[in-house]
Design a protein around this motif. Structure first.
Motif, short mmCIF file in Angstrom:
data_model
loop_
_atom_site.label_atom_id
_atom_site.label_comp_id
_atom_site.label_asym_id
_atom_site.label_seq_id
_atom_site.Cartn_x
_atom_site.Cartn_y
_atom_site.Cartn_z
N ARG A 72 90.85 8.31 55.65
CA ARG A 72 89.79 7.67 56.44
C ARG A 72 90.07 7.97 57.90
NH1 ARG A 72 86.32 3.34 56.00
NH2 ARG A 72 87.03 2.94 53.87
N ALA A 73 89.03 8.39 58.64
CA ALA A 73 89.29 8.74 60.03
C ALA A 73 88.00 8.79 60.83
CB ALA A 73 90.00 10.09 60.12
N ASP A 74 88.17 8.64 62.14
CA ASP A 74 87.15 8.97 63.12
C ASP A 74 87.55 10.29 63.75
OD1 ASP A 74 86.05 6.54 62.54
OD2 ASP A 74 86.19 5.72 64.57
N VAL A 75 86.57 11.18 63.91
CA VAL A 75 86.82 12.49 64.49
C VAL A 75 86.06 12.56 65.81
CG1 VAL A 75 86.64 14.99 64.18
CG2 VAL A 75 87.10 13.51 62.21
N GLY A 76 86.80 12.67 66.91
CA GLY A 76 86.19 12.69 68.23
C GLY A 76 85.93 14.11 68.71
N VAL A 77 84.77 14.30 69.33
CA VAL A 77 84.32 15.62 69.77
C VAL A 77 83.94 15.56 71.24
CG1 VAL A 77 82.56 17.41 69.46
CG2 VAL A 77 83.48 16.19 67.46
N ALA A 78 84.33 16.59 71.98
CA ALA A 78 83.91 16.74 73.38
C ALA A 78 83.76 18.23 73.66
CB ALA A 78 84.92 16.12 74.34
N GLY A 79 82.62 18.60 74.24
CA GLY A 79 82.41 19.99 74.60
C GLY A 79 82.48 20.96 73.43
N GLY A 80 82.10 20.49 72.23
CA GLY A 80 82.09 21.36 71.06
C GLY A 80 83.43 21.52 70.38
N ARG A 81 84.45 20.83 70.86
CA ARG A 81 85.79 20.90 70.26
C ARG A 81 86.21 19.51 69.76
NH1 ARG A 81 89.48 25.17 71.55
NH2 ARG A 81 88.25 27.10 71.58
N ILE A 82 87.05 19.51 68.75
CA ILE A 82 87.66 18.27 68.28
C ILE A 82 88.75 17.88 69.26
CG2 ILE A 82 88.98 17.18 66.43
CD1 ILE A 82 87.65 19.24 64.51
N VAL A 83 88.71 16.64 69.75
CA VAL A 83 89.72 16.19 70.71
C VAL A 83 90.62 15.11 70.14
CG1 VAL A 83 88.37 16.86 72.73
CG2 VAL A 83 88.08 14.56 71.77
N ALA A 84 90.20 14.50 69.02
CA ALA A 84 91.04 13.44 68.45
C ALA A 84 90.65 13.21 67.00
CB ALA A 84 90.91 12.14 69.24
N VAL A 85 91.64 12.87 66.19
CA VAL A 85 91.44 12.39 64.82
C VAL A 85 92.29 11.14 64.69
CG1 VAL A 85 91.62 12.90 62.36
CG2 VAL A 85 91.11 14.76 63.98
N ALA A 86 91.62 9.99 64.56
CA ALA A 86 92.35 8.72 64.61
C ALA A 86 91.67 7.69 63.73
CB ALA A 86 92.41 8.22 66.06
N ASP A 87 92.33 6.53 63.59
CA ASP A 87 91.78 5.47 62.76
C ASP A 87 90.49 4.91 63.35
OD1 ASP A 87 93.85 5.70 60.97
OD2 ASP A 87 95.07 4.14 61.92
N HIS A 88 90.43 4.81 64.70
CA HIS A 88 89.22 4.27 65.32
C HIS A 88 89.05 4.90 66.70
CE1 HIS A 88 85.91 1.52 66.01
NE2 HIS A 88 86.39 1.34 67.23
N LEU A 89 87.85 5.40 66.95
CA LEU A 89 87.50 5.98 68.23
C LEU A 89 86.13 5.46 68.64
CD1 LEU A 89 88.49 9.69 67.47
CD2 LEU A 89 89.77 8.12 68.95
N ASP A 90 85.88 5.44 69.96
CA ASP A 90 84.59 5.00 70.47
C ASP A 90 83.93 6.13 71.24
OD1 ASP A 90 84.47 2.31 69.58
OD2 ASP A 90 86.02 1.80 71.07
N ALA A 91 82.62 6.20 71.13
CA ALA A 91 81.83 7.15 71.90
C ALA A 91 80.41 6.61 71.97
CB ALA A 91 81.85 8.54 71.27
N GLU A 92 79.63 7.15 72.88
CA GLU A 92 78.24 6.70 73.00
C GLU A 92 77.46 7.03 71.74
OE1 GLU A 92 74.37 7.50 75.90
OE2 GLU A 92 76.40 7.99 76.58
#
Length: 430
Positions: free
Chosen positions: A18-38
């Motif tokens: 189970r994970a949240d996958v964070g993206v910025a500028g077309g790249r993955i920047v984080a894979v974590a238990d919980h992330l926030d974004a707009e």
């Protein structure tokens, strides 16, 4: 972060979690238990987030034979099948990619028409050995050759001595050579029915040719890859190469892992491919070789043509199977029956193909990788309808076949793939 994809099941290099996958500028920047974004996209409970697949064996046939396929239709089919990167083969297009000028013509055909990212193989033919270094410097991902007639006269096969000469030139560049390995001395003229066709391309045609490839890898130290392995018996030669520590890898294809000769009728030319689909026992040998890591990866060898070229009998019809849109579901259908997990399928169809061609930012969900994703529902199912395929020509042996696993959505660099072509042209130079 521009985007977070949230899923109960994400296939990462460390396994499924189970994970949240964070993206910025077309790249993955984080894979974590919980992330926030707009912008947060939450997958459905029955969906799994996979990395976009990488298919290193695709015949787009453009320019020159756009009526067979073309970059617009091929890449749209790829995206519908969860594939976000393809490497296009050097033949069946006109001209074949055996010179830098031909490579530029192919790049122009792909530019502004690609829905996924596209790279290119160069070709080795008897007359272009002096062009190989220049093609390498132009960014091809390696070089393909045939040890037997290629099926098109404009891309002639090479002899053992010609391949040795090419490898001698390519070894200092550390360039990869990929080989259609069938021995022409072991292949005979086929008859019209499937059994006669199968008998005309026996196991020993692959075994003898792969022995030649292994010997040349040992002699030259070059990097070599065996294409579309169909013979379980020929796995022995691959095993020998790996035991010797040679830089040799091998692939097989979804059709060899799915279909069996016993079920192919004498007029069912949609199943014709070279090397051929063999019997059920052979299929299980290939699955065992995958489990043992003797076969490294699974790619489609998408080789379409017009419906007219598939008419006739097994002696005359075009040899090639169109399956770019169906590879993931076809392999998952068979893999789950044999106790494999989605992590295995991702390794065979995303990570290992990306590694083969040096694309370290493809084929994995990890920080620093491109935000290429396949949203896959592994427990959903469908029956293949050729009319629903994005391939230019609705010819496929999968028509009417039930398959497990449905691609619900495909993302390229953090954006869902849609009707607007946003794929980039890739270079081995970065």
């Amino acid at each position: 972060m521009d985007l977070v994809l949230r899923a109960a099941r994400v296939v990462t290099p460390d396994g499924e979690r189970r994970a949240d996958v964070g993206v910025a500028g077309g790249r993955i920047v984080a894979v974590a238990d919980h992330l926030d974004a707009e912008h947060v996209v939450t997958l459905a409970d029955d969906e799994v987030l996979l990395p976009g697949l990488v298919d290193t064996h695709v015949h787009v046939n453009d320019p020159g034979r756009g009526d067979w396929e073309g970059f617009g239709t091929a890449t749209r089919a790829a995206a519908a099948g969860g594939v976000t990167t393809i490497i296009d083969m050097p033949l069946n297009s006109l001209p074949p990619t055996t010179t830098v000028a031909a490579l530029k013509a192919k790049q122009e055909a792909a530019r502004d028409n690609a829905h996924v990212d596209v790279g290119f193989w160069g070709g080795i033919v008897p007359t272009n050995l002096d062009d190989l270094a220049e093609l390498h410097a132009a960014g091809v991902f390696g070089f393909k050759c045939f040890l037997i007639h290629s099926g098109v006269d404009e891309f002639p096969h090479v002899t053992e001595d010609e391949l040795r000469a090419a490898l001698t030139k390519l070894r200092p560049l550390d360039a990869l050579t990929i080989v259609h390995a069938e021995d022409p001395h072991e292949v005979t003229e086929p008859g019209p029915g499937y059994r006669a066709f199968l008998d005309s391309r026996p196991h020993r045609a692959e075994s003898h040719a792969i022995t030649t490839v292994v010997d040349l890898a040992n002699e030259t130290g070059a990097r070599l890859h065996v294409l579309h392995l169909s013979s379980g018996e020929a796995v022995r030669q691959v095993r020998t190469a790996k035991e010797l520590g040679l830089r040799l890898t091998a692939e097989t294809c979804p059709h060899y892992l799915t279909f069996v000769a016993e079920e192919i009728g004498d007029t069912a030319t949609e199943f014709k491919c070279c090397p051929p689909i063999r019997d059920a026992a052979n299929r299980e040998q290939l699955w065992r070789a995958l489990r043992a890591d003797l076969i490294d990866l699974v790619v489609t060898d998408h080789s379409p043509c017009t419906p007219e070229l598939k008419r006739g009998d097994f002696a005359t019809a075009w040899g090639g199977i169109a399956s770019l849109q169906l590879g993931l579901s076809a392999v998952w259908t068979q893999a789950r029956q044999r106790g494999h997990a989605l992590t295995d399928v991702v390794r065979w169809m995303a990570t290992k193909p990306a590694d083969l061609v040096g694309l370290g930012t493809k084929g994995r969900i990890a920080p620093g990788a491109d935000a290429d994703f396949c949203v896959f529902a592994p427990d959903d199912a469908f029956v293949v309808d050729r009319a629903a395929l994005h391939h230019r020509n609705p010819v496929t042996p999968y028509h009417g076949r039930p398959l497990a696993g449905v691609v619900r959505q495909t993302w390229l660099r953090g954006r869902p793939v849609d009707d607007r072509p946003r794929g980039r042209l890739l270079s081995a130079l970065g």
